[in-house]
Scaffold this motif. Structure first.
Motif, PDB file in Angstrom:
ATOM      1  N   ASN A 155      -5.237   2.672  -8.154  1.00  0.00           N
ATOM      2  CA  ASN A 155      -4.983   4.044  -7.733  1.00  0.00           C
ATOM      3  C   ASN A 155      -6.255   4.635  -7.164  1.00  0.00           C
ATOM      4  O   ASN A 155      -7.203   4.900  -7.909  1.00  0.00           O
ATOM      5  N   LEU A 156      -6.262   4.809  -5.861  1.00  0.00           N
ATOM      6  CA  LEU A 156      -7.456   5.330  -5.200  1.00  0.00           C
ATOM      7  C   LEU A 156      -7.198   6.795  -4.864  1.00  0.00           C
ATOM      8  O   LEU A 156      -6.581   7.106  -3.850  1.00  0.00           O
ATOM      9  N   THR A 157      -7.633   7.663  -5.750  1.00  0.00           N
ATOM     10  CA  THR A 157      -7.398   9.091  -5.549  1.00  0.00           C
ATOM     11  C   THR A 157      -8.585   9.670  -4.784  1.00  0.00           C
ATOM     12  O   THR A 157      -9.599  10.020  -5.369  1.00  0.00           O
ATOM     13  N   LEU A 158      -8.445   9.703  -3.484  1.00  0.00           N
ATOM     14  CA  LEU A 158      -9.575  10.109  -2.645  1.00  0.00           C
ATOM     15  C   LEU A 158      -9.652  11.622  -2.507  1.00  0.00           C
ATOM     16  O   LEU A 158     -10.714  12.208  -2.394  1.00  0.00           O
ATOM     17  N   HIS A 159      -8.490  12.243  -2.499  1.00  0.00           N
ATOM     18  CA  HIS A 159      -8.453  13.683  -2.308  1.00  0.00           C
ATOM     19  C   HIS A 159      -7.077  14.180  -2.693  1.00  0.00           C
ATOM     20  O   HIS A 159      -6.085  13.634  -2.239  1.00  0.00           O
TER      21      HIS A 159
ATOM     22  N   MET B 225       0.858  -1.180   0.000  1.00  0.00           N
ATOM     23  CA  MET B 225       0.000   0.000   0.000  1.00  0.00           C
ATOM     24  C   MET B 225       0.887   1.219   0.000  1.00  0.00           C
ATOM     25  O   MET B 225       1.816   1.309   0.805  1.00  0.00           O
ATOM     26  N   LEU B 226       0.614   2.130  -0.912  1.00  0.00           N
ATOM     27  CA  LEU B 226       1.328   3.400  -0.888  1.00  0.00           C
ATOM     28  C   LEU B 226       0.364   4.418  -0.322  1.00  0.00           C
ATOM     29  O   LEU B 226      -0.781   4.519  -0.768  1.00  0.00           O
TER      30      LEU B 226
ATOM     31  N   VAL C  61       2.562 -13.154  -7.402  1.00  0.00           N
ATOM     32  CA  VAL C  61       1.320 -12.397  -7.272  1.00  0.00           C
ATOM     33  C   VAL C  61       1.657 -11.085  -6.584  1.00  0.00           C
ATOM     34  O   VAL C  61       2.262 -11.078  -5.512  1.00  0.00           O
ATOM     35  N   PHE C  62       1.280  -9.989  -7.213  1.00  0.00           N
ATOM     36  CA  PHE C  62       1.629  -8.691  -6.643  1.00  0.00           C
ATOM     37  C   PHE C  62       0.451  -7.737  -6.715  1.00  0.00           C
ATOM     38  O   PHE C  62      -0.211  -7.614  -7.742  1.00  0.00           O
ATOM     39  N   ASP C  63       0.187  -7.065  -5.611  1.00  0.00           N
ATOM     40  CA  ASP C  63      -0.860  -6.038  -5.564  1.00  0.00           C
ATOM     41  C   ASP C  63      -0.252  -4.732  -5.093  1.00  0.00           C
ATOM     42  O   ASP C  63       0.531  -4.737  -4.146  1.00  0.00           O
ATOM     43  N   VAL C  64      -0.669  -3.642  -5.684  1.00  0.00           N
ATOM     44  CA  VAL C  64      -0.310  -2.349  -5.104  1.00  0.00           C
ATOM     45  C   VAL C  64      -1.532  -1.437  -5.057  1.00  0.00           C
ATOM     46  O   VAL C  64      -2.285  -1.321  -6.021  1.00  0.00           O
ATOM     47  N   TYR C  65      -1.758  -0.847  -3.906  1.00  0.00           N
ATOM     48  CA  TYR C  65      -2.860   0.084  -3.711  1.00  0.00           C
ATOM     49  C   TYR C  65      -2.258   1.439  -3.409  1.00  0.00           C
ATOM     50  O   TYR C  65      -1.563   1.602  -2.402  1.00  0.00           O
ATOM     51  N   ASN C  66      -2.492   2.360  -4.298  1.00  0.00           N
ATOM     52  CA  ASN C  66      -1.920   3.690  -4.129  1.00  0.00           C
ATOM     53  C   ASN C  66      -3.016   4.615  -3.617  1.00  0.00           C
ATOM     54  O   ASN C  66      -3.903   5.016  -4.372  1.00  0.00           O
TER      55      ASN C  66
END
Ligand code: ADP
Ligand code: MG
Lengths: 462, 250
Positions: A266-270, A207-208, A233-238
């Motif tokens: 890419n979770l651009t929340l704000h 997680m970034l 297996v690779f996950d990245v949550y930005n």
């Protein structure tokens, strides 16, 4: 030291900055890092900070954001600048290995002894010296031939960031969370360079989490290179959660080998201005990639996702889904470039981009860009732009739900599909509630880290 | 309970309701019948507050309040319930979340504490049993992928959850098999009380065998052209609407 630099003409000052501080930039950095700088610098100076005249940046003119009077740290001491390097994670259900960076520089790793055997996590400039064979094999090898100016700038200037290495066959169960904290008394330009290597049959989730805890203007250029080797297996949550005065250019360059399965989200929340460059190179047969994004913006915020899926070899599958909700005068852009090279027979590539515009002034530019040079392929793409569904809204009202609650339910319903793609259960739960809070307008990006709950300095929300 | 006086409503300058008069007292069941396109769903939508339609004349009072003055959500909170002829699918909104929000909005309106998660789930279990709705349905998104019959049952389930004072069932029986029809009728009958009233919009006698109306009205071209007791429904079933149309044209 922190160098304060007044940038008016961009290339001119950036060139000078690099040349005058070259010895400091290189000081203590791994040889390979320094070896790539000169060429990257040339590319960067030649191309410059992209304006909207550059096709790939058509919807995001970065030039104004990279101007101003900015502090730049050329050493760890300067980056940390007296900030405590001890941060605390206070959300127990989110059980992660936490790495803290300050202004792009590695500061602290919590509970290092809990990492599985052989897993290396730390500062890229330090770990490169301890593991030169890994570093030299991978560093800078996956930027592709597009010579992106922002990637080149990062290669030229970056001095630190995180290094994560997972050896063959090792499954890291707990996600590794890289928390980058932006802080300082002056406006600041931050570089960060991460390298993540997941060896054969290994598994890793990262997680970034970048956030601003002081009200200054922050300009961030970060880049993460990922190598997902055979059957990994690779996950990245930005998770992008910064105040409105932030400009973030975030590069995610993933390289895949046979039977690997990767996911980026890419979770651009704000955020103020966000540009995500996501490049996935499927450089071997039977790779699978999931490339997702959710952007929620309001006021004058701007989010630009530029994705590039390179199907270089046969029998690979890619699944792309980006969704956005834009309120007020927010704007967003999506480019979905998919390249199917002549070799890449039996490619499956799916892409969709759906947008919800809540006002007349909100804007989206969505552009699929399919370049297909093989004949036996299945590719699909679709882009939609819509408003809240009146019939659904009336149905909700007819059950006693008011306009505001109804809007929240419907916006959440729209975003939900991307949240459901999260493969870390507690994170999914966490993001669900954050997104709901965001829609409720209760989301306080100034007070705490969205993920770890870390309290920031009390600053007025921008 | 409900007093409709000379109600006119239009959409895109097309007048669809052309002077409706109707009075419903507590505990009564009224059936509204009439050919397709006569304005039955429009009347329901206007009563529920759909802003697509413009009311250009007339008044509606609901338990002493000016209904037309209330926002749609407040009409619901005041105890008006519409079972939609075509329930809307809302992907991504779970039935549980939807109903919890709705029930708690009603409670807030009555200045009651919102239900806790466990209280709410208990209520849901009870009502599910009452209307014999499949548990799977309430675990899904609102109406998403539901069959026609499941959607109608879901409307009755929502009605049971919200316990309205006046329920308008807009062709809730259309397309239902005998079993589903029984479930719908039972749901309505179990909620029946001297205070609650029902408007049943239907084309068929068969629902009225289960939900016995006190009055039957025929709506034609935006007006109620005939009102009588339950025997009118039988007559219409037998003879169709032609004789009424003819009577009306004359
Ligand atoms: N959204 C709409 N736009 C235009 N005309 C409509 C709309 N809804 C209904 N109407 C018209 O209003 C009339 C009555 O429709 P409706 O109330 O649905 O009839 P019923 O329910 O009795 O079959 C019909 O002529 C129909 O075409
Ligand atoms: Mg109808």
């Amino acid at each position: 030291m922190n160098k304060t630099c007044r940038i008016v003409n961009l290339q001119e000052e950036y060139s000078q900055l690099y040349q005058e501080h070259r010895s400091m930039i290189e000081d203590g950095a791994p040889e390979k890092m320094n070896a790539l700088r000169a060429k990257a610098f040339e590319t960067f100076i030649e191309k410059g900070i992209p304006s909207n005249k550059v096709e790939a940046y058509k919807y995001t003119n970065l030039q104004p954001y990279f101007k101003g009077t900015l502090d730049i740290a050329f050493s760890k001491e300067a980056a940390l600048n007296g900030s405590s390097d001890k941060f605390h994670c206070s959300v127990p259900e989110l059980d992660t290995h936490n790495v803290f960076l300050i202004n792009g520089w590695f500061a602290h790793l919590e509970d290092a002894h809990q990492l599985p055997e052989g897993v290396v996590v730390g500062s890229i400039r330090e770990k490169a010296l301890e593991h030169p064979e890994v570093f030299e094999k991978y560093y800078g090898q996956n930027l592709g031939d597009d010579n992106d100016a922002m990637a080149a700038m990062n290669t030229a200037f970056a001095q630190d960031g995180a290094f994560v290495y997972v050896p063959k066959g090792v499954v890291v169960n707990k996600p590794i969370q890289l928390v980058n904290i932006m802080t300082g008394e002056n406006d600041r330009l931050v570089f960060q360079r991460n390298l993540i290597v997941v060896e054969d049959n290994a598994q890793l989730k990262v997680m970034l989490c970048d956030h601003t805890i002081s009200p200054q203007k922050f300009v961030i250029n970060n880049l993460t290179e990922v190598f997902a080797n055979e059957n990994s297996v690779f996950d990245v949550y930005n998770i992008q959660n910064q105040h409105n005065l932030t400009t973030q250019v975030s590069g995610m360059y993933v390289h895949q080998k046979k039977y690997s399965n990767i996911l980026t989200n890419n979770l651009t929340l704000h955020s103020g201005v966000t540009r995500n460059n996501i490049r996935v190179t499927m450089d071997d047969e039977n790779c699978e990639s999931h490339v997702y994004g959710l952007y929620l913006s309001d006021k004058n915020q701007h989010v630009d996702n530029y994705s590039f899926i390179d199907h270089a070899k046969p029998h690979c599958q890619s699944f792309e889904l980006f969704k956005g909700v834009m309120d007020d005068s927010a704007s967003a852009a999506f480019t979905g470039r998919v390249l199917v090279r002549p070799d890449a027979q039996q490619t499956n590539a799916y892409q969709s981009n759906n947008n919800l515009l809540l006002t007349q002034n909100a804007k989206i530019n969505s552009k699929p860009q399919l370049e297909i040079y093989a004949d036996d392929v299945k590719c699909s793409h679709g882009a939609t732009v819509g408003q809240l569904d009146d019939d659904a809204m009336f149905y909700l009202k007819a059950r006693g739900i008011n306009e505001n609650e109804g809007r929240i339910l419907l916006m959440f319903a729209f975003a939900y599909e991307v949240i459901e793609k999260i493969r870390v259960e507690p994170l999914k739960e966490n993001i669900r509630s954050l997104v709901e809070k965001r829609f409720r307008g209760e989301f306080d990006k100034c007070d705490s880290c969205v993920v770890c709950g870390h309290q920031g300095a009390s600053v007025s929300c921008l | 309970m409900l007093v409709i006086k000379d109600l006119h409503a239009k959409i895109d300058d097309k007048e669809i309701l052309r002077g409706i008069n109707l009075e419903i007292k507590p505990g009564e069941v009224h059936a509204i019948m009439g050919p397709n396109g006569s304005g039955k769903s429009t009347l329901s939508s206007v009563l529920a507050g759909n802003e697509k339609f413009e009311v250009n004349e007339g008044s509606v009072s609901f338990n002493g309040k000016d209904l037309l003055d209330l926002a749609p959500e407040d009409r619901a909170r005041e105890g008006l319930f519409l079972s939609f002829q075509y329930p809307v699918e809302i992907p991504g909104v779970s039935m549980v979340n939807f109903m919890r929000t709705a029930v708690n909005e009603h409670r807030k309106y009555r200045e009651e504490e919102p239900y806790s998660a466990s209280e709410f789930l208990k209520l849901m279990r009870e009502k599910k049993k009452l209307v014999e709705i499949d548990s799977n349905l309430t675990n899904r998104s609102v109406n998403e992928g539901f069959s026609g019959g499941e959607k109608k049952k879901n409307e009755i389930f929502q009605m049971a959850m919200l316990e309205p004072k006046l329920a308008i069932l807009d062709e809730t029986d259309s397309g239902l098999d005998i079993d589903a029809l029984r479930v719908v009728a039972n749901g309505v009958n179990k909620l029946k009380s001297p205070e609650r009233s029902t408007i049943v919009i239907t084309h068929y006698q068969r629902l009225l065998d289960h939900i016995v109306p006190d009055y039957v009205h025929v709506l034609y071209k935006g007006r109620i052209v005939k009102s009588a007791g339950k025997e009118l429904a039988l007559e219409l079933e037998e003879k169709g609407y032609d004789w009424i149309k003819k009577e009306f044209e004359d």
